[in-house]
Structures are given as C-alpha cells and as structure tokens.
Write a protein that holds these residues in place. Sequence first.
Motif, PDB file in Angstrom:
ATOM      1  N   LEU A  29       0.852  -1.190   0.000  1.00 10.81           N
ATOM      2  CA  LEU A  29       0.000   0.000   0.000  1.00 10.81           C
ATOM      3  C   LEU A  29       0.885   1.236   0.000  1.00 10.81           C
ATOM      4  O   LEU A  29       1.661   1.467   0.915  1.00 10.81           O
ATOM      5  CB  LEU A  29      -0.913   0.000   1.227  1.00 10.81           C
ATOM      6  N   GLU A  30       0.796   2.035  -1.046  1.00 10.43           N
ATOM      7  CA  GLU A  30       1.586   3.255  -1.190  1.00 10.43           C
ATOM      8  C   GLU A  30       0.909   4.453  -0.532  1.00 10.43           C
ATOM      9  O   GLU A  30       1.552   5.279   0.093  1.00 10.43           O
ATOM     10  CB  GLU A  30       1.794   3.581  -2.676  1.00 10.43           C
ATOM     11  N   GLU A  31      -0.408   4.557  -0.728  1.00 16.52           N
ATOM     12  CA  GLU A  31      -1.110   5.772  -0.297  1.00 16.52           C
ATOM     13  C   GLU A  31      -2.598   5.474  -0.136  1.00 16.52           C
ATOM     14  O   GLU A  31      -3.161   4.688  -0.886  1.00 16.52           O
ATOM     15  CB  GLU A  31      -0.914   6.841  -1.385  1.00 16.52           C
ATOM     16  N   THR A  32      -3.200   6.083   0.860  1.00 11.75           N
ATOM     17  CA  THR A  32      -4.652   6.070   1.005  1.00 11.75           C
ATOM     18  C   THR A  32      -5.115   7.499   0.765  1.00 11.75           C
ATOM     19  O   THR A  32      -4.751   8.405   1.504  1.00 11.75           O
ATOM     20  CB  THR A  32      -5.077   5.609   2.414  1.00 11.75           C
ATOM     21  N   ARG A  33      -5.893   7.701  -0.274  1.00 17.22           N
ATOM     22  CA  ARG A  33      -6.333   9.049  -0.646  1.00 17.22           C
ATOM     23  C   ARG A  33      -7.558   9.457   0.154  1.00 17.22           C
ATOM     24  O   ARG A  33      -8.252   8.617   0.734  1.00 17.22           O
ATOM     25  CB  ARG A  33      -6.617   9.106  -2.140  1.00 17.22           C
ATOM     26  N   ALA A  34      -7.836  10.750   0.171  1.00 18.34           N
ATOM     27  CA  ALA A  34      -8.950  11.309   0.939  1.00 18.34           C
ATOM     28  C   ALA A  34     -10.295  10.709   0.521  1.00 18.34           C
ATOM     29  O   ALA A  34     -11.196  10.564   1.350  1.00 18.34           O
ATOM     30  CB  ALA A  34      -8.975  12.830   0.791  1.00 18.34           C
ATOM     31  N   ASP A  35     -10.422  10.335  -0.759  1.00 18.76           N
ATOM     32  CA  ASP A  35     -11.683   9.764  -1.241  1.00 18.76           C
ATOM     33  C   ASP A  35     -11.791   8.269  -0.958  1.00 18.76           C
ATOM     34  O   ASP A  35     -12.735   7.615  -1.364  1.00 18.76           O
ATOM     35  CB  ASP A  35     -11.876  10.046  -2.735  1.00 18.76           C
ATOM     36  N   GLY A  36     -10.794   7.708  -0.262  1.00 19.28           N
ATOM     37  CA  GLY A  36     -10.808   6.291   0.081  1.00 19.28           C
ATOM     38  C   GLY A  36     -10.111   5.401  -0.930  1.00 19.28           C
ATOM     39  O   GLY A  36      -9.985   4.197  -0.709  1.00 19.28           O
ATOM     40  N   ALA A  37      -9.647   5.970  -2.030  1.00 21.07           N
ATOM     41  CA  ALA A  37      -8.941   5.181  -3.042  1.00 21.07           C
ATOM     42  C   ALA A  37      -7.582   4.753  -2.501  1.00 21.07           C
ATOM     43  O   ALA A  37      -6.938   5.483  -1.749  1.00 21.07           O
ATOM     44  CB  ALA A  37      -8.752   6.001  -4.315  1.00 21.07           C
ATOM     45  N   LEU A  38      -7.166   3.555  -2.881  1.00 21.78           N
ATOM     46  CA  LEU A  38      -5.873   3.031  -2.463  1.00 21.78           C
ATOM     47  C   LEU A  38      -4.923   3.030  -3.650  1.00 21.78           C
ATOM     48  O   LEU A  38      -5.289   2.650  -4.749  1.00 21.78           O
ATOM     49  CB  LEU A  38      -6.011   1.600  -1.931  1.00 21.78           C
ATOM     50  N   VAL A  39      -3.701   3.446  -3.411  1.00 25.35           N
ATOM     51  CA  VAL A  39      -2.649   3.379  -4.422  1.00 25.35           C
ATOM     52  C   VAL A  39      -1.721   2.257  -3.981  1.00 25.35           C
ATOM     53  O   VAL A  39      -1.174   2.289  -2.882  1.00 25.35           O
ATOM     54  CB  VAL A  39      -1.875   4.710  -4.532  1.00 25.35           C
ATOM     55  N   ILE A  40      -1.577   1.240  -4.845  1.00 31.73           N
ATOM     56  CA  ILE A  40      -0.768   0.076  -4.504  1.00 31.73           C
ATOM     57  C   ILE A  40       0.306  -0.145  -5.556  1.00 31.73           C
ATOM     58  O   ILE A  40       0.218   0.358  -6.672  1.00 31.73           O
ATOM     59  CB  ILE A  40      -1.627  -1.200  -4.363  1.00 31.73           C
ATOM     60  N   ARG A  41       1.335  -0.895  -5.179  1.00 34.22           N
ATOM     61  CA  ARG A  41       2.370  -1.308  -6.125  1.00 34.22           C
ATOM     62  C   ARG A  41       2.758  -2.738  -5.789  1.00 34.22           C
ATOM     63  O   ARG A  41       2.580  -3.184  -4.664  1.00 34.22           O
ATOM     64  CB  ARG A  41       3.593  -0.401  -6.065  1.00 34.22           C
ATOM     65  N   ARG A  42       3.245  -3.456  -6.775  1.00 33.73           N
ATOM     66  CA  ARG A  42       3.691  -4.824  -6.530  1.00 33.73           C
ATOM     67  C   ARG A  42       4.847  -4.816  -5.548  1.00 33.73           C
ATOM     68  O   ARG A  42       5.716  -3.951  -5.611  1.00 33.73           O
ATOM     69  CB  ARG A  42       4.150  -5.491  -7.813  1.00 33.73           C
ATOM     70  N   GLU A  43       4.855  -5.779  -4.644  1.00 37.71           N
ATOM     71  CA  GLU A  43       5.974  -5.907  -3.719  1.00 37.71           C
ATOM     72  C   GLU A  43       7.176  -6.412  -4.503  1.00 37.71           C
ATOM     73  O   GLU A  43       7.075  -7.393  -5.243  1.00 37.71           O
ATOM     74  CB  GLU A  43       5.630  -6.883  -2.592  1.00 37.71           C
ATOM     75  N   PRO A  44       8.315  -5.757  -4.374  1.00 34.19           N
ATOM     76  CA  PRO A  44       9.479  -6.192  -5.147  1.00 34.19           C
ATOM     77  C   PRO A  44      10.028  -7.521  -4.628  1.00 34.19           C
ATOM     78  O   PRO A  44       9.924  -7.834  -3.447  1.00 34.19           O
ATOM     79  CB  PRO A  44      10.491  -5.070  -4.918  1.00 34.19           C
ATOM     80  N   THR A  45      10.623  -8.275  -5.531  1.00 30.06           N
ATOM     81  CA  THR A  45      11.285  -9.516  -5.142  1.00 30.06           C
ATOM     82  C   THR A  45      12.649  -9.170  -4.550  1.00 30.06           C
ATOM     83  O   THR A  45      13.164  -8.054  -4.723  1.00 30.06           O
ATOM     84  CB  THR A  45      11.484 -10.440  -6.348  1.00 30.06           C
ATOM     85  N   LEU A  46      13.268 -10.116  -3.882  1.00 23.34           N
ATOM     86  CA  LEU A  46      14.599  -9.897  -3.324  1.00 23.34           C
ATOM     87  C   LEU A  46      15.578  -9.536  -4.431  1.00 23.34           C
ATOM     88  O   LEU A  46      16.400  -8.627  -4.270  1.00 23.34           O
ATOM     89  CB  LEU A  46      15.066 -11.136  -2.566  1.00 23.34           C
ATOM     90  N   ALA A  47      15.483 -10.215  -5.567  1.00 24.18           N
ATOM     91  CA  ALA A  47      16.386  -9.926  -6.684  1.00 24.18           C
ATOM     92  C   ALA A  47      16.216  -8.493  -7.184  1.00 24.18           C
ATOM     93  O   ALA A  47      17.196  -7.825  -7.513  1.00 24.18           O
ATOM     94  CB  ALA A  47      16.149 -10.918  -7.820  1.00 24.18           C
ATOM     95  N   GLN A  48      14.981  -7.990  -7.237  1.00 25.92           N
ATOM     96  CA  GLN A  48      14.738  -6.612  -7.675  1.00 25.92           C
ATOM     97  C   GLN A  48      15.319  -5.614  -6.686  1.00 25.92           C
ATOM     98  O   GLN A  48      15.890  -4.594  -7.084  1.00 25.92           O
ATOM     99  CB  GLN A  48      13.241  -6.373  -7.852  1.00 25.92           C
TER     100      GLN A  48
END
Length: 66
Positions: free
Chosen positions: A19-38
Amino acid sequence: MDDLTILDLHGDLEGTFVLEETRADGALVIRREPTLAQVETRHGLTPVPAAEQPAWFSELPTDDEG
C-alpha cells in the motif's frame, strides 16, 4: 522508516502488493511488492558467493535440543 502495509490480492489482481497511499476519497494506491532480486538490483547489491563467506556464517550454533 514507516511500516509497510502488505496486501495479498486474489481476483482480477493476483499477488502481493504494498500500500503506497490512502487518498482522501478512500482510493488506495498500490504497487507490486518487489522480489529480493529486484531490491538487490536496485541497490547495486550482489550475493556473496559461498566460497567467500566466513566459516562462522555457515555453521549454526547448537544448544543440543532436538
């Protein structure tokens, strides 16, 4: 460092996300969790070959239990 919120998604999106960010309107900004190699690549890290690891690193202490 802030704690990460890890999300395991199942459905249209599958996998582990952060979870990157929770916006005021309740929207969630997400990103894939990086692998150890990344993570290693991003930070310019390379694993230490087994032959170069100190001997104490490869032997675990024992307390004679189980």
